[in-house]
Design an enzyme around this catalytic site. Structure first.
Site, PDB file in Angstrom:
ATOM      1  N   ASP A 116       0.851  -1.177   0.000  1.00 58.13           N
ATOM      2  CA  ASP A 116       0.000   0.000   0.000  1.00 58.13           C
ATOM      3  C   ASP A 116       0.891   1.231   0.000  1.00 58.13           C
ATOM      4  O   ASP A 116       2.007   1.201   0.556  1.00 58.13           O
ATOM      5  CB  ASP A 116      -0.924   0.025   1.223  1.00 58.13           C
ATOM      6  CG  ASP A 116      -2.193   0.827   0.971  1.00 58.13           C
ATOM      7  OD1 ASP A 116      -3.276   0.208   0.864  1.00 58.13           O
ATOM      8  OD2 ASP A 116      -2.115   2.066   0.867  1.00 58.13           O
ATOM      9  N   ASP A 168       4.381   2.540  -4.156  1.00 55.18           N
ATOM     10  CA  ASP A 168       3.630   3.446  -5.021  1.00 55.18           C
ATOM     11  C   ASP A 168       3.533   2.782  -6.385  1.00 55.18           C
ATOM     12  O   ASP A 168       4.531   2.671  -7.098  1.00 55.18           O
ATOM     13  CB  ASP A 168       4.358   4.791  -5.103  1.00 55.18           C
ATOM     14  CG  ASP A 168       3.601   5.817  -5.937  1.00 55.18           C
ATOM     15  OD1 ASP A 168       2.690   5.426  -6.695  1.00 55.18           O
ATOM     16  OD2 ASP A 168       3.942   7.009  -5.853  1.00 55.18           O
ATOM     17  N   ASN A 183      -4.826  -4.578  -7.220  1.00 57.64           N
ATOM     18  CA  ASN A 183      -6.079  -3.984  -6.793  1.00 57.64           C
ATOM     19  C   ASN A 183      -6.006  -2.465  -6.595  1.00 57.64           C
ATOM     20  O   ASN A 183      -7.028  -1.782  -6.650  1.00 57.64           O
ATOM     21  CB  ASN A 183      -6.521  -4.650  -5.479  1.00 57.64           C
ATOM     22  CG  ASN A 183      -7.563  -3.857  -4.736  1.00 57.64           C
ATOM     23  OD1 ASN A 183      -8.724  -3.811  -5.122  1.00 57.64           O
ATOM     24  ND2 ASN A 183      -7.142  -3.197  -3.655  1.00 57.64           N
ATOM     25  N   TYR A 216     -11.458   7.674 -15.043  1.00 55.89           N
ATOM     26  CA  TYR A 216     -11.588   6.382 -14.368  1.00 55.89           C
ATOM     27  C   TYR A 216     -12.066   5.311 -15.346  1.00 55.89           C
ATOM     28  O   TYR A 216     -11.507   4.202 -15.405  1.00 55.89           O
ATOM     29  CB  TYR A 216     -12.567   6.511 -13.204  1.00 55.89           C
ATOM     30  CG  TYR A 216     -12.750   5.237 -12.413  1.00 55.89           C
ATOM     31  CD1 TYR A 216     -11.867   4.894 -11.396  1.00 55.89           C
ATOM     32  CD2 TYR A 216     -13.809   4.368 -12.684  1.00 55.89           C
ATOM     33  CE1 TYR A 216     -12.033   3.713 -10.673  1.00 55.89           C
ATOM     34  CE2 TYR A 216     -13.987   3.201 -11.963  1.00 55.89           C
ATOM     35  CZ  TYR A 216     -13.089   2.878 -10.953  1.00 55.89           C
ATOM     36  OH  TYR A 216     -13.255   1.717 -10.252  1.00 55.89           O
ATOM     37  N   LYS A 225      -9.956   1.939 -16.605  1.00 56.89           N
ATOM     38  CA  LYS A 225     -10.420   0.575 -16.342  1.00 56.89           C
ATOM     39  C   LYS A 225     -10.651  -0.202 -17.645  1.00 56.89           C
ATOM     40  O   LYS A 225     -10.438  -1.421 -17.689  1.00 56.89           O
ATOM     41  CB  LYS A 225     -11.681   0.593 -15.484  1.00 56.89           C
ATOM     42  CG  LYS A 225     -11.453   1.137 -14.079  1.00 56.89           C
ATOM     43  CD  LYS A 225     -10.387   0.340 -13.311  1.00 56.89           C
ATOM     44  CE  LYS A 225     -10.245   0.809 -11.877  1.00 56.89           C
ATOM     45  NZ  LYS A 225      -9.272   0.001 -11.106  1.00 56.89           N
ATOM     46  N   THR A 253     -17.977  -0.145   0.043  1.00 54.65           N
ATOM     47  CA  THR A 253     -16.793   0.416   0.677  1.00 54.65           C
ATOM     48  C   THR A 253     -17.238   1.609   1.532  1.00 54.65           C
ATOM     49  O   THR A 253     -18.326   2.163   1.315  1.00 54.65           O
ATOM     50  CB  THR A 253     -15.790   0.900  -0.376  1.00 54.65           C
ATOM     51  OG1 THR A 253     -16.418   1.923  -1.179  1.00 54.65           O
ATOM     52  CG2 THR A 253     -15.342  -0.242  -1.283  1.00 54.65           C
TER      53      THR A 253
END
Length: 266
Positions: free
Chosen positions: A38, A67, A94, A172, A176, A207
């Site tokens: 992370d 990163d 992910n 975005y 994707k 989430t």
């Protein structure tokens, strides 16, 4: 009962959300060596603590600050993983960001670049390093069920369809779609060499960020379009990732699995 999974796993964005629940699911099904990555190393301790609570000393955990948009950072994390575990059998890419949800005419180039650098370039950097390692190692299980390694790229249902005009997300959505294209191309390219690569395309998932948006009414109309009439649970996405990295999906590569409550089937 035999465990479904074995070997060493590498998960990006493992400090929260889908990445965190994927770590729990992989461990529950037999993975005992986990490299958790992370960009915020402090959040990895929550994931690590929960894994130790559930599995004690039976699980070996490597927390890595990484990163995904930086080549040196990605390569360093993969190298540390191999030094610790000697091999890499499962990779789940992910990590991602949403960016600012705007239509193209109103978008900022810096925001576009930031989303692409994490969501698309970052997946490519991780996948390249993972493939290079997997090509060097022998399978844990013999073919056709086994192979040199399995990679799952977490895309989105917006890698398969357009975002709504009411909630435009040009950067975005483009990023994707790029992840899906990358997955298909490399999934075919490396299939004969014992590496499987597939994409997970989650829909609207509960989430903390999305639940907050739903409560405020921002996303309520969009979620109402889901045929099952609800948000997905993070555990449901993680369980589907387990399927993709397991021998149960051994004849799948270059594929996309939409887990979206029926949204993209309409």
């Amino acid at each position: 009962m035999a465990s479904l999974l074995r070997g060493a796993a590498f998960i990006t964005g493992a400090g929260s959300g889908i990445g965190q629940y994927t770590a729990y699911a992989l461990a529950s099904h037999g993975v005992r060596q986990l490299a958790l990555c992370d960009i915020r190393p402090e959040v990895l301790e929550d994931t690590s603590s929960e894994l130790r609570k559930r599995h004690g000393d039976d699980v070996q955990i490597l927390n890595l600050e990484m990163d995904t948009s930086k080549e040196d950072s990605v390569n360093s994390a993969l190298n540390d993983t191999i030094k610790t575990f000697s091999r890499l059998d499962i990779a789940v890419n992910n990590a991602g960001i949403g960016g600012t949800p705007k239509p193209t005419a109103e978008s900022d180039f810096d925001d576009w670049q930031r989303v692409m650098s994490v969501n698309l370039h970052g997946v490519w950097l991780c996948q390249r390093a993972q493939i290079r390692q997997m090509l060097k190692q022998e399978p844990l299980l013999p073919p056709p069920r086994g192979g040199r390694g399995v990679i799952v790229n977490v895309a989105s249902m917006l890698g398969l369809v357009a975002s709504s005009p009411k909630t435009p997300a040009c950067a975005y959505t483009a990023s994707k779609h790029g992840v899906v294209g990358l997955t298909r191309t490399d999934g075919v390219t490396y299939a004969s060499q014992g590496i499987r690569i597939n994409a997970m395309c989650p829909g609207y998932v509960a989430t903390p960020l999305l639940k907050s948006a739903t409560a405020s009414g921002v996303m309520a109309a969009e979620i109402a379009k889901v045929p099952q009439g609800r948000l997905g649970d993070m555990e449901e996405i993680a369980d589907s990732i387990v399927y993709l990295v397991s021998p149960m999906s051994s004849f799948m590569t270059g594929a996309t699995l939409a887990v979206d409550g029926g949204y993209t089937a309409q």
